[in-house]
Design an enzyme around this catalytic site. Structure first.
Site, PDB file in Angstrom:
ATOM      1  N   LEU A  15     -14.693  33.478  14.351  1.00  0.00           N
ATOM      2  CA  LEU A  15     -13.610  32.502  14.280  1.00  0.00           C
ATOM      3  C   LEU A  15     -13.131  32.074  15.663  1.00  0.00           C
ATOM      4  CD1 LEU A  15     -11.454  34.073  11.419  1.00  0.00           C
ATOM      5  CD2 LEU A  15     -13.010  32.125  11.250  1.00  0.00           C
ATOM      6  N   GLY A  18     -12.189  35.163  23.149  1.00  0.00           N
ATOM      7  CA  GLY A  18     -11.397  35.036  24.367  1.00  0.00           C
ATOM      8  C   GLY A  18     -11.891  36.003  25.420  1.00  0.00           C
ATOM      9  N   GLY A  19     -11.105  36.164  26.467  1.00  0.00           N
ATOM     10  CA  GLY A  19     -11.533  37.001  27.566  1.00  0.00           C
ATOM     11  C   GLY A  19     -11.632  38.464  27.206  1.00  0.00           C
ATOM     12  N   MET A  20     -10.768  38.930  26.267  1.00  0.00           N
ATOM     13  CA  MET A  20     -10.726  40.352  25.950  1.00  0.00           C
ATOM     14  C   MET A  20     -11.450  40.696  24.648  1.00  0.00           C
ATOM     15  SD  MET A  20      -9.177  41.855  28.401  1.00  0.00           S
ATOM     16  CE  MET A  20      -8.811  43.424  27.642  1.00  0.00           C
ATOM     17  N   GLY A  21     -11.567  39.752  23.741  1.00  0.00           N
ATOM     18  CA  GLY A  21     -12.157  40.108  22.455  1.00  0.00           C
ATOM     19  C   GLY A  21     -12.539  38.900  21.630  1.00  0.00           C
ATOM     20  N   LYS A  37     -10.648  41.872  14.526  1.00  0.00           N
ATOM     21  CA  LYS A  37     -10.513  41.705  15.969  1.00  0.00           C
ATOM     22  C   LYS A  37     -11.306  42.801  16.655  1.00  0.00           C
ATOM     23  CE  LYS A  37      -7.084  41.230  19.671  1.00  0.00           C
ATOM     24  NZ  LYS A  37      -5.641  41.119  19.985  1.00  0.00           N
ATOM     25  N   ASP A 128       5.649  38.208  22.501  1.00  0.00           N
ATOM     26  CA  ASP A 128       4.818  37.013  22.682  1.00  0.00           C
ATOM     27  C   ASP A 128       4.981  36.054  21.511  1.00  0.00           C
ATOM     28  OD1 ASP A 128       3.116  35.428  24.166  1.00  0.00           O
ATOM     29  OD2 ASP A 128       1.281  36.348  23.397  1.00  0.00           O
TER      30      ASP A 128
END
Length: 503
Positions: A15, A18-21, A37, A128
């Site tokens: 889906l 990104g940079g981390m996962g 995730k 966040d």
């Protein structure tokens, strides 16, 4: 895709990344669709942060958040599976369809405030909250992504985290954030919904360092906020954290405003038509993606015959997709001399039965809910545990622990104009026979107070139909139960007939 399975979950499609996962679409052995995730980076610090994210996210339960269903942060490739919510974000909706008016914004604000209540009650601070971290199905917003949350029992770092455009000044100054910081971010998100930009000067223009300086100094620009929204938004944006309202106070303010439209029940009534159509299109597209991905994941499956449709009937009840069909309803249970509130998750009776008074043309079973998911039940799902709503929008899996009730006949079923104080429209109630009443009381005591969806009871028929899945707030002891209110006359008569009322 190098990894096709995480624990029991079979990957269907990616889906996002990104940079981390990455976020993956996956399916459980029972056919439930989940979002998985995974962690791409593999340093000790990355694993520690991911393990912490999983631990914190598992503590949050609430109707306006996405529940964690399983996780293994210590696997060779760490992963966490959460409820899959096929809905666009607030950011996407504002960018495509414009800002919200006063009523719509109060409805969205109430849902986010309730989500923050769940988060803070679990001892967490989200840190966040922003438009891209709030998804909006028609039945209410969902706050997602606990990647940088912290708990009261977790060591706090003096690092400015979160998206600066929606962060509180104290976060930008690297001060320890608390629940009031989330309220500021709520206010910034609501300002974005009302005006179309972040509340800081220049709306985020310039470098990240410039915006960090503006945020840390509380350099707000609140021009363009409609006057009728100031009592809701401005208190949340107070620079002094102690002067901001609590999520409970925000929710009370919103409820007072929403009470002006007592007949409104959800996004279909509160959101602009363009937003509702966009949300439904997004959901339909996502569910098509799920079905296509499932077909690709099982290319060698033998084609199965489809059950022939039931004979067409002329209905006075709303058709699928109409303004009132499939709407989340609140219902009032009257029993034992006390009023007990219960929220109906889905009411999907779309075909009337021919029935004697008080007796459906087939038994109605009442069972505890184990899980539920949007869309179709799997074609190979076992009978007796999977139940499909008539509009094919909800699939419920019920518990197989032997706790259930089968109702062959109600003592009475009636639809009537509701004359209770503060009510309007029509209501429906049923009266259980004494033996069934005792069994129903036992079931409500069993599930009351559990976390969702385990606090729901599914009303189903042996043909695999899901009629309704109400949330049970507390034990119910009375025999006569008001199961729906504030309905239109045709809706009330339709539901009553399905339960066995005379034509």
């Amino acid at each position: 895709m190098p990894v096709e399975r995480f624990g029991p979950y079979v990957v269907l499609e990616q889906l996002a990344s990104g940079g981390m996962g990455r976020i993956l679409l996956a399916r459980s052995p029972g056919g439930r669709t989940v979002a998985v995730k995974t962690l791409l980076a593999d340093s000790a610090d990355d694993r520690r942060r991911f393990r912490r994210e999983v631990r914190l996210a598992q503590r949050v339960r609430g109707i306006y958040t996405a529940d964690v269903v399983a996780a293994d942060p210590d696997a060779a490739l760490p992963w966490m599976a959460t409820e899959y919510i096929p809905a666009p974000s607030l950011r996407d909706l504002v960018e495509r369809w414009g800002v919200l008016e006063t009523g719509s914004l109060h409805w969205v604000a109430a849902g986010i405030a309730e989500a923050l209540l769940s988060i803070h009650t679990a001892g967490l601070v989200h840190r966040d909250v922003k438009p891209s971290n709030v998804l909006l199905p028609v039945d209410g917003p969902r706050v997602i992504d606990f990647g940088i949350s912290h708990g009261n029992d977790v060591t706090r770092t003096q690092t400015a985290l979160g998206t600066v455009l929606y962060a509180s000044p104290e976060q930008a100054r690297a001060e320890p954030p608390d629940a009031a910081s989330d309220v500021f971010s709520l206010g910034a998100t609501l300002f974005h919904l009302a005006v179309g930009r972040a509340p800081y000067r220049d709306g985020g223009a310039g470098s990240a360092l410039e915006q960090l300086v503006r945020t840390a100094g509380g350099d707000l620009d609140l021009a363009g906020l409609p006057a009728e929204l100031e009592p809701l938004v401005l208190p949340c944006l107070e620079l002094d954290p102690s002067a901001r309202p609590t999520p409970e106070q925000v929710l009370v303010h919103c409820q007072q405003w929403l009470a002006r439209r007592p007949d409104a029940r959800g996004g279909e009534d509160w959101l602009p038509p363009d937003w509702v159509r966009a949300i439904e299109r997004h959901r339909a597209q996502r569910m098509r993606t799920v079905l296509e991905a499932e077909r690709r994941a099982k290319p060698d499956d033998v084609t199965r015959p489809v059950q022939p449709p039931q004979p067409t009937s002329r209905l006075t009840a709303p058709a699928p997709g109409s303004d009132r069909a499939g709407r989340r309803r609140r219902v009032l249970l009257a029993g034992g001399g006390a009023a007990v509130f219960l929220a109906v998750a889905t009411l999907m009776v779309l075909r009337p039965w021919t029935a004697e008074a008080g007796k459906p043309d087939g038994p109605v079973r009442i069972l505890p809910v184990e899980s539920k998911s949007p869309g179709m039940c799997p074609t190979d799902s076992p009978s007796g545990r999977f139940w499909q709503s008539d509009d094919r929008q909800i699939c419920v899996v019920t518990s197989d622990d032997g706790e259930d009730l089968t109702v062959e006949r109600f003592t009475a079923v009636r639809a009537y104009p509701d004359t209770d104080p503060g009510m309007s429209g029509w209501a429906v109630d049923v009266t259980f026979q004494e033996t069934d009443r005792a069994a129903f009381t036992k079931l409500t005591a069993l599930v009351a107070g559990r976390t969702g969806p385990h606090d729901e009871l599914a009303f189903v028929t042996d043909s695999g139909r899901l009629l309704t899945a109400p949330r049970i707030m507390e034990k119910i002891t009375g025999s006569t139960v008001k199961i729906a209110y504030r309905l239109k006359e045709n809706e009330a008569r339709f539901l009553a007939k399905a339960l066995g009322a005379p034509s």
